[in-house]
Design a protein around this motif. Structure first.
Motif, PDB file in Angstrom:
ATOM      1  N   UNK A  76       0.833  -1.203   0.000  1.00  0.00           N
ATOM      2  CA  UNK A  76       0.000   0.000   0.000  1.00  0.00           C
ATOM      3  C   UNK A  76       0.860   1.242   0.000  1.00  0.00           C
ATOM      4  N   UNK A  77       0.226   2.366  -0.332  1.00  0.00           N
ATOM      5  CA  UNK A  77       0.926   3.629  -0.162  1.00  0.00           C
ATOM      6  C   UNK A  77       0.054   4.532   0.689  1.00  0.00           C
ATOM      7  N   UNK A  78       0.678   5.520   1.295  1.00  0.00           N
ATOM      8  CA  UNK A  78      -0.059   6.438   2.162  1.00  0.00           C
ATOM      9  C   UNK A  78      -0.272   7.728   1.393  1.00  0.00           C
ATOM     10  N   UNK A  79      -1.536   8.093   1.174  1.00  0.00           N
ATOM     11  CA  UNK A  79      -1.791   9.292   0.367  1.00  0.00           C
ATOM     12  C   UNK A  79      -1.656  10.556   1.217  1.00  0.00           C
ATOM     13  N   UNK A  80      -1.835  11.711   0.554  1.00  0.00           N
ATOM     14  CA  UNK A  80      -1.634  13.005   1.213  1.00  0.00           C
ATOM     15  C   UNK A  80      -2.479  13.116   2.490  1.00  0.00           C
ATOM     16  N   UNK A  81      -3.679  12.566   2.441  1.00  0.00           N
ATOM     17  CA  UNK A  81      -4.562  12.646   3.586  1.00  0.00           C
ATOM     18  C   UNK A  81      -4.245  11.639   4.684  1.00  0.00           C
ATOM     19  N   UNK A  82      -3.177  10.871   4.493  1.00  0.00           N
ATOM     20  CA  UNK A  82      -2.809   9.893   5.517  1.00  0.00           C
ATOM     21  C   UNK A  82      -3.538   8.566   5.383  1.00  0.00           C
ATOM     22  N   UNK A  83      -4.333   8.435   4.327  1.00  0.00           N
ATOM     23  CA  UNK A  83      -5.065   7.181   4.125  1.00  0.00           C
ATOM     24  C   UNK A  83      -4.170   6.114   3.509  1.00  0.00           C
ATOM     25  N   UNK A  84      -4.343   4.897   3.955  1.00  0.00           N
ATOM     26  CA  UNK A  84      -3.607   3.789   3.341  1.00  0.00           C
ATOM     27  C   UNK A  84      -4.363   3.278   2.121  1.00  0.00           C
ATOM     28  N   UNK A  85      -3.737   3.362   0.975  1.00  0.00           N
ATOM     29  CA  UNK A  85      -4.343   2.866  -0.268  1.00  0.00           C
ATOM     30  C   UNK A  85      -3.718   1.530  -0.615  1.00  0.00           C
ATOM     31  N   UNK A  86      -4.501   0.475  -0.529  1.00  0.00           N
ATOM     32  CA  UNK A  86      -3.978  -0.851  -0.837  1.00  0.00           C
ATOM     33  C   UNK A  86      -3.821  -1.015  -2.343  1.00  0.00           C
ATOM     34  N   UNK A  87      -2.665  -1.450  -2.783  1.00  0.00           N
ATOM     35  CA  UNK A  87      -2.499  -1.683  -4.215  1.00  0.00           C
ATOM     36  C   UNK A  87      -2.351  -3.159  -4.539  1.00  0.00           C
ATOM     37  N   UNK A  88      -2.131  -3.965  -3.504  1.00  0.00           N
ATOM     38  CA  UNK A  88      -1.930  -5.384  -3.765  1.00  0.00           C
ATOM     39  C   UNK A  88      -2.117  -6.197  -2.500  1.00  0.00           C
ATOM     40  N   UNK A  89      -2.736  -7.345  -2.659  1.00  0.00           N
ATOM     41  CA  UNK A  89      -2.882  -8.262  -1.534  1.00  0.00           C
ATOM     42  C   UNK A  89      -2.365  -9.618  -1.974  1.00  0.00           C
ATOM     43  N   UNK A  90      -1.588 -10.283  -1.142  1.00  0.00           N
ATOM     44  CA  UNK A  90      -1.074 -11.585  -1.558  1.00  0.00           C
ATOM     45  C   UNK A  90      -1.046 -12.592  -0.418  1.00  0.00           C
TER      46      UNK A  90
END
Lengths: 209, 209
Positions: A76-90
């Motif tokens: 995941x990456x952390x966006x400007x608002x501090x939210x965790x954006x999941x990009x991959x699950x394994x």
DNA sequence: CGGGCCTTTGACTGGTTTCAACTTCTGTGG
DNA sequence: CCACAGAAGTTGAAACCAGTCAAAGGCCCG
């Protein structure tokens, strides 16, 4: 001092190691010889991660790729608002690593951590280059994996562009039921690019049917 | 009857053929010998497409991949409502073809046609397999292209999930200014997964700054 | 000059997000 | 074994972003 072969020692530590062999052979047209398999195995080292432990942090270069023999991980990456954006699950039988950082040797934009206690087989970038050159089946496997990866990413982009939240969830749950079972809703929601509230409402609607 | 070498004849038909050589050598670490380059060239055949002409239609298997030496093309599918959804835009120095169909040998879900009069270099699936085996640099190039393709697809998926319409356009226009110049707005809009009306409003907002 | 293609604008609609409060679940330490 | 804290999930109301539909204007080419 006596040191047993890497292959044997790995075999003893991981009950899941055989999955790895299956995985490799499944992807290559010519089956691996034992010799080749040992060569391959020797390039991997085992690694244990406890829940919440990082495999890769933003800013680091991804020098290792991992094959999961047990457990579950998220990228995941952390966006400007501090939210965790999941990009991959394994989960088991999948690879983890940041492909972009791995290929380009650039600092990663992502974090990868263990969602459950996890067992991995790690391989170093330099070692993959050697393997790919020396074992044709390996070269072929890597290419196929890239192809599959690209196709999957393409599908994901199409889905997020042209499907509604409902459809996206249904589609995902249909194709990856194991993943859905393994992670909590808000993680799945983030992966699908919708909020946890929306996913909750989606589920209410979908279950009705 | 005298037949000049394939390489020469191609060279004469396409002023853009040298771009292709540049492209190839750029991607391989070891530079190609002339011998290898001729072998490579012999595998390609020239093709001209007039504006609107199909390169591939939904339902066909993509048996050829094309390298564009001049022109512009689009890949799209037609959704249930009859709307054309652009999934890919390409111009000179890019490849065209439906990767999924090409790799899996399945009927394509997409159409590919020429947006401008276009010149291509075509290669047949079977020939690529031979080339990849016989020319190491070629193998390497294909792998790198696959990697890049996978990364690009991933990025696009992420963008379409987590960016707003404004951000998506800005990001795209920044990375691919040549593409933006080359196609009309409604095509770009479709590629970005937004409507032409929305893109029009986006532009008004963005230009203000 | 006319017709086709492209773009712009406005009013309306609907699906999703946001925010905040509340409930349920789960695992841990006293 | 209960109590409690933290994590996860639910629900409602308001705001918002983008899509849809319809109409008008711009532009280029034959």
């Amino acid at each position: 001092m006596y040191q047993p072969g890497r292959f044997m020692s790995l075999n003893m530590q991981f009950s899941g190691f055989e999955y790895f062999r299956d995985y490799i052979t499944k992807y290559s047209t010519t089956p691996l010889t034992n010799k080749q398999f040992e060569l391959l195995s020797a390039a991997f080292q085992p690694k244990f991660l406890k829940k919440k432990q990082y495999f890769l942090q933003e800013g680091e270069v991804c020098n290792y790729y991992g094959f999961i023999t047990k457990g579950a991980m998220r990228q995941y990456r952390v966006d400007e608002g501090g939210m965790e954006r999941i990009v991959h699950l394994s989960i088991e039988n999948w690879w983890v690593g940041d492909r972009e950082s791995w290929v380009m040797l650039t600092p990663s934009l992502y974090n990868i951590d263990a969602w459950e206690d996890t067992e991995l087989l790690l391989i170093k970038k330099a070692d993959t280059l050697k393997l790919v050159q020396e074992i044709p089946a390996c070269n072929e496997m890597v290419r196929k994996m890239d192809e599959m990866h690209a196709i999957a990413a393409q599908k994901r982009a199409n889905a997020s562009i042209s499907l509604s939240a409902d459809e996206r969830y249904i589609d995902f749950a249909y194709h990856y039921p194991q993943i859905v079972k393994r992670f909590p809703q808000h993680i799945i929601a983030s992966y699908l690019g919708i909020t946890k509230e929306t996913l909750s409402r989606v589920l209410r609607r979908v279950i009705k049917k």
